[in-house]
Design a protein around this motif. Structure first.
Motif, PDB file in Angstrom:
ATOM      1  N   GLY B 113       0.789  -1.231   0.000  1.00  0.00           N
ATOM      2  CA  GLY B 113       0.000   0.000   0.000  1.00  0.00           C
ATOM      3  C   GLY B 113       0.815   1.271   0.000  1.00  0.00           C
ATOM      4  N   THR B 114       2.150   1.151  -0.172  1.00  0.00           N
ATOM      5  CA  THR B 114       2.990   2.360  -0.166  1.00  0.00           C
ATOM      6  C   THR B 114       3.447   2.762  -1.559  1.00  0.00           C
ATOM      7  N   ASP B 115       2.904   2.116  -2.615  1.00  0.00           N
ATOM      8  CA  ASP B 115       3.390   2.322  -3.977  1.00  0.00           C
ATOM      9  C   ASP B 115       4.870   1.997  -4.076  1.00  0.00           C
ATOM     10  N   ALA B 116       5.272   0.933  -3.410  1.00  0.00           N
ATOM     11  CA  ALA B 116       6.666   0.515  -3.431  1.00  0.00           C
ATOM     12  C   ALA B 116       7.056   0.088  -4.847  1.00  0.00           C
ATOM     13  N   PHE B 117       8.373  -0.031  -5.074  1.00  0.00           N
ATOM     14  CA  PHE B 117       8.872  -0.421  -6.393  1.00  0.00           C
ATOM     15  C   PHE B 117       8.278  -1.777  -6.790  1.00  0.00           C
ATOM     16  N   GLN B 118       7.715  -1.844  -7.947  1.00  0.00           N
ATOM     17  CA  GLN B 118       7.072  -3.059  -8.491  1.00  0.00           C
ATOM     18  C   GLN B 118       5.954  -3.590  -7.604  1.00  0.00           C
ATOM     19  N   GLU B 119       5.286  -2.706  -6.882  1.00  0.00           N
ATOM     20  CA  GLU B 119       4.103  -3.142  -6.142  1.00  0.00           C
ATOM     21  C   GLU B 119       2.877  -2.933  -7.021  1.00  0.00           C
TER      22      GLU B 119
END
Lengths: 179, 566
Positions: B113-119
């Motif tokens: 839910g943090t817009d992490a890399f490749q999420e």
């Protein structure tokens, strides 16, 4: 086919994402959900969905089948209003001076509403009933300067004898059995 | 130091797959799925991994593998783009009810839910196109998630399922144990067939003068081709098939009357509207089968049998809807029914078929002038392979030609994208089919358009030396769309005309043999060379540019308005 208001009831396991799986069945068919209530049942781990939708009977049957088809849904059924007893609950927040100045007691009595909280500057009134009932009270309270109004989704119970009680009591206690 | 008896979530995934009898995985590694691939490195003996060139290819290959082996397909992809690349393949498997377990990796749970890399929210994205899915964020949830995944994928009406596993769950150590699932309270594996349904069905059949049986994909999925055969042998009820039900019955069975639908055969389409009883077995009255539904089978009583209750009365109202396992149904009804269909009725099919033979099939399969036609290539290959090959098609004219002119005899020997109609399905599906049946001849019929959508899988074919025979019907057109433009848009060929690369040279770049054939006199010899070649082979066939697939039910028309020529 003519559109009518239907209430769909579904029982499901309590899993993440199931609400989404159910709502996309409506989205996909361009159906707008009028009201949706999800809550736990008397059986631990089983949740009940009550969904109110306006559509044709044909579509309602297909949508109900699609809901019941979901692997984690136990049962789904549709009802017309005559088949069920149903209620919504509404809360009205009124400034206290208006409540005191005007004769609130008479309104509460006539509309079978209750005073559920009193604060320094406002009071909260509760009424259960059909949408038309809570709407009527809203109109009556309007001159009282309603600060806030909220209404729940529908809950319903079918007029058929023992429908839910028998079904849930016959369910296995464990969600799944391993080999 | 790893504590005794504890393994990582990643290893648990692999051990669980082995417990579910998985031996082949199609996939592609990436960041979030690295722990799983690291453990896979040690499991080469038990789990064969096929490295595709694009995740969509892995999904199609896993589906085709499942179809030709009867096992469950398994597919790995990493988080983000790896997972989203699967979506077309998942959707394809969903519409065609194929059991595939997709395992996608996810960013560590602390980053969800943090817009992490490749999420990417793969659970939500795949929800409308999977039978079931879930996310796992700690290792001890893994065994049950996998057990449920296989249970849901393979039982009832099969379908794809997806498990999204966070990276930390893959790395976490836990005490592992695995048991398969036997039953789930919210889910009925096999509906009970009741006597009343069988009796009602028998009554309807016994009073019918013009019965017609529709055999659908459900018969293959329900492993009921023998039961169907027995039923037909006893009753001689004319039997038509859907596209995905094409291999439910051998085409030389005397009761076989052809394929239904838009480009199906003439007789079963016309006589659908003459029949007084339709027995629809494991099929779903797709719009490509029914044509105008308001003028569909109006003279017939309809018995509809399906394991998926939601299919009953969905598109066509049934006079008798039977929610049952198709194998049980055929077993029960064959045992109790005494009925033989009327010969005069059966002859009506032959008479109409002669018309189609004369107006369409002869011209398509045995032309003497003009450019090579797809039908003649397919019919030649049907003969040359003894009708024993596994045929994979792409989508469009090549697909309809493949289904119409290869003379199938073995169950599950046609792998094609039915519900979704996915261009680009063919080449990766051929990969999966050949991996699943290494000793069979796998023929891929594809077009110049569809081939170019997933042509990178030539790399996979090269890497594993899969002896797929690729036949590209090149008309420099997106043929099916062009056919519609010709028929309905006044030959305005908007963006369907496509220059093509030198396909055999493309194949050569991947170390694959190939050649082009454009003259009829060279066709026979070239096909022999291809079939005899030990290894993969690409054959580009230059075909008639503006050839059409007929017969055809024009859009909006009724099944009995099917036409033989324009």
């Amino acid at each position: 086919m003519e559109k009518e208001l239907y209430t769909i009831t579904a029982f499901s396991e309590n899993h993440i994402g199931l609400l989404n799986r159910i709502t996309i069945i409506f989205t996909r068919r361009h159906l707008n959900i009028e009201s949706l209530t999800v809550s736990s049942t008397e059986m631990k781990g089983i949740h009940r969905f009550t969904i109110v939708v306006e559509a044709s009977l044909d579509l309602i049957e297909r949508v109900t089948n699609q809901i019941e088809k979901l692997p984690e849904v136990l049962r789904a059924a549709w009802y017309v209003n005559d088949d069920i007893v149903y209620r919504e609950i509404a809360l009205y927040k009124i400034p206290i001076n208006y409540a005191i100045d005007r004769n609130i007691e008479q309104v509460l009595r006539e509309y079978n509403a209750r005073l559920v909280d009193i604060q320094n500057d406002f009071v909260i009134i509760e009424k259960t009933g059909h949408v038309e009932d809570t709407e009527k009270l809203y109109d009556v309270l309007k001159p009282y300067k309603i600060l806030q109004f909220v209404r729940s989704g529908r809950i319903s119970i079918s007029k058929h004898k023992k429908e839910l009680a028998t079904y849930l009591s016959e369910l296995p206690i464990n969600e799944y059995i391993k080999e | 130091m790893e504590p005794k008896n504890k393994i990582t979530g990643a290893e648990a995934i692999l051990l669980s797959l082995i417990k579910e009898n998985v031996d082949v995985i199609f996939g592609y590694p990436g960041g979030a799925i690295m722990p799983l691939y690291d453990k896979l490195f040690d499991k080469n003996n038990e789990l064969k991994h096929i490295l595709v060139r694009h995740e969509q290819g892995a999904a199609h290959a896993a589906q085709a593998y499942a179809q030709v082996t009867g096992k469950t397909g398994v597919c790995f992809a990493t988080s983000g783009p790896g997972a989203t690349n699967l979506l077309t393949g998942i959707t394809n498997a969903n519409l065609d009810s194929i059991p595939v377990v997709f395992i996608t990796a996810q960013v560590p749970s602390s980053l969800l839910g943090t817009d992490a890399f490749q999420e990417t929210d793969m659970v939500s994205l795949s929800m409308p196109v999977t039978k079931w899915n879930c996310q796992v964020t700690c290792a001890d949830e893994i065994p049950d998630a996998i057990a449920k995944a296989f249970f849901f994928a393979t039982t009832g009406r099969p379908g794809p399922v997806l498990i999204d596993v966070t990276k930390d769950a893959q790395n976490e150590l836990f005490e592992y144990s695995y048991k398969k699932i036997k039953s789930i309270r919210s889910y009925c594996i096999k509906p009970e067939l009741n006597d009343k349904d069988i009796n009602d069905a028998i009554q309807l059949i016994q009073i019918s003068k013009k019965p017609l049986l529709f055999a659908g994909h459900g018969i293959l999925l329900g492993n009921a081709t023998n039961e169907l055969k027995n039923f037909i042998a006893k009753t001689k009820i004319p039997t038509a098939v859907t596209l995905l039900g094409k291999t439910t019955v051998s085409e030389d069975d005397t009761a076989y009357v052809g394929m239904l639908g838009m480009h199906g055969n003439y007789a079963p389409n016309i006589l659908t509207n003459e029949a007084d009883l339709i027995i629809a077995a494991g099929m779903r009255f797709d719009d490509r089968v029914t044509g105008d539904i308001n003028r569909y089978a109006k003279k017939a009583k309809i018995i509809h049998i399906d394991i998926d209750k939601a299919e009953l009365n969905k598109n066509v109202k049934a006079d008798l809807a039977i929610h049952a396992d198709i194998k049980c149904f055929f077993n029960e009804i064959t045992a109790s029914l005494n009925y033989l269909s009327d010969e005069k009725w059966r002859n009506e099919f032959y008479v109409l078929h002669e018309k189609e033979e004369d107006k369409v099939i002869k011209k398509e399969c045995f032309p003497e002038i003009g450019k090579i036609r797809a039908g003649e290539v397919i019919r030649l290959l049907s003969d040359k392979t003894g009708r024993d090959a596994i045929v994979v098609t792409d989508v469009g004219q090549n697909q309809m030609m493949g289904a119409r002119y290869y003379q199938f005899k073995n169950p599950n020997s046609l792998i094609t994208s039915g519900g979704l109609g996915t261009m680009g399905f063919g080449l990766p599906a051929a990969v999966g089919a050949q991996v699943g049946q290494p000793d069979k001849t796998v023929l891929l019929f594809t077009g110049d358009g569809g081939f170019q959508m997933t042509s990178q899988e030539l790399g996979t074919i090269f890497q594993y030396n899969l002896p797929v025979k690729i036949i590209i019907f090149n008309n420099n057109f997106l043929g099916m769309v062009r056919q519609w433009q010709q028929l309905f848009n006044d030959r305005r060929y908007a963006e369907t005309n496509m220059p093509t690369p030198d396909f055999p040279m493309m194949a050569k770049a991947f170390g694959i043999e190939g050649c082009v054939v454009s003259e009829r006199e060279n066709l026979n010899k070239t096909l022999d060379t291809m079939l005899k070649h030990n290894g993969p082979y690409l054959l580009e066939v230059k075909i008639e540019k503006e050839a059409n697939v007929f017969p055809m039910i024009y859009p909006g028309k009724a099944v009995d308005e099917i036409i033989l020529e324009n």
